[in-house]
Design a protein around this motif. Structure first.
Motif: not given
Ligand code: PBG
Length: 336
Positions: A133, A135, A178, A205, A208, A213, A217-218, A230, A287
């Motif tokens: 991905a 990001d 993802s 994924y 998703k 939640f 992670f971010r 998103k 996360s």
């Molecule tokens: C990014 C990605 C994300 C997670 C895994 N890959 C975050 C998002 O989509 O913003 C989240 C994992 C987590 O919160 O533990 N593509």
């Protein structure tokens, strides 16, 4: 109760079936247990930063850190020695390397390729899963390419494909898109095959959701979208049938494993996908799910170890074969 003795009670209205018979002793409970949880079911996600040494703790994810390459190898070695078959890698990317196309994600000398090479050399049997991905690499913080404020689907696909190919060349065993762009599984499969990586699997994924939640992670990766959210590509938390549609598409495009994410709030979706395919189903305890359990544990409001095991069992019971969880090592240790 004053004045009531057992002899005064009415006769039991219980038939021949007494489910409690099978709950009387631990050995009996173990014998009839329907769902098993083992270290072999777990995948440990790890955050890697561009340094040799050092581990920067992540405040909202106790027990997790942004790891330099040395500590990454140590964490991976520990996971393997606990019986965990795989790690999933997420990069902390230097802000100076981020651009709108996420170019750094396809750099063969980038952080993830170097981490893969180290793991391959030092913990060779451990499976390496990489995230596909934009990001972490994008100056917009979105999973796809942003043009005029919009995330563009078709223009993103070649960028994802070159990232997956770079990861496969560096030693990824499974690539895990993802990003939630339409058609990305097919685009990755074609690009991987064309580059000779017919044996590299795709863990999609599939379902998703646009979830609250993912917050910790971010924070860990500094990867939050710079504008907007998103919801134009991740799924609406209200939707269940749509996950079956995503599954049908990912299967048709060649996905090897289908994932549901987050896990605990989406057990119905895990159960649906389990019923819809013979492919393995993965679930990601994300996360925020981890942070919630750790926070309540720290406050003494929950028995953390028992709550972690119960959640993981619930995810397995719903139909997940494998679980991505930051608690993989805690769980594996508890399972012995
Ligand atoms: C990014 C990605 C994300 C997670 C895994 N890959 C975050 C998002 O989509 O913003 C989240 C994992 C987590 O919160 O533990 N593509």
């Amino acid at each position: 109760m004053s004045g009531v003795s057992p002899g005064d009670l009415p006769p039991p209205a219980v038939g021949p079936e007494r489910p409690r018979r099978l709950r009387r002793r631990e050995a009996l409970r173990r014998l009839v247990r329907e769902t098993r949880l083992a270290p072999a079911n777990l995948v440990l996600p790890l955050f890697v930063r561009d340094a040799e040494e050092g581990a920067e703790p992540i405040a909202s994810m106790p027990g997790c850190a942004r790891l330099g390459l040395g500590p990454l190898v140590e964490a991976a070695r520990e996971a393997w020695s606990l019986g965990i078959p795989a790690v999933a890698l997420f990069p902390v990317v230097d802000p100076g390397l981020k651009d709108p196309t996420g170019r750094e994600g396809a750099n063969p000398a980038g952080l993830i390729p170097r981490a893969l090479a180290r793991l391959r050399a030092e913990v060779p049997d451990l499976l390496r899963i990489t995230d596909v991905a934009l990001d972490p690499y994008s100056s917009d913080g979105h999973d796809g390419l942003v043009v005029d404020g919009e995330v563009r689907n078709d223009e993103t696909l070649p960028l994802l494909a070159r990232m997956a190919v770079a990861q496969a060349r560096a030693g990824a065993d499974l690539v895990a898109p993802s990003d939630m762009m339409d058609g990305r599984v097919g685009a990755l499969r074609r690009a991987l095959d064309a580059d000779g990586h017919t044996d590299v699997g795709i863990l999609a994924y599939t379902a998703k959701y646009a979830s609250a939640f993912y917050g910790p992670f971010r924070e860990a990766l500094d990867s939050a979208p710079r504008h907007g959210d998103k919801q134009t590509y991740q799924m609406d938390p209200a939707n269940r049938r749509e996950a079956r549609r995503e599954a049908r598409l990912d299967l048709a495009e060649g996905a090897d494993i289908l994932m549901v994410k987050p896990a605990l709030p989406y057990l119905d979706v895990i159960s649906d996908l389990r019923a819809a395919t013979d492919r393995p189903i993965a679930a990601y305890q994300v996360s925020g799910e981890y942070a919630m359990l750790k926070a309540a544990g720290r406050l003494g409001w929950l028995d953390e170890a028992r709550a972690l095991t119960e959640c993981a069992l619930a995810i397995r019971r719903a139909g997940a074969d494998l679980i991505f969880t930051y608690a993989a090592r805690d769980l594996a240790r508890a399972l012995g």
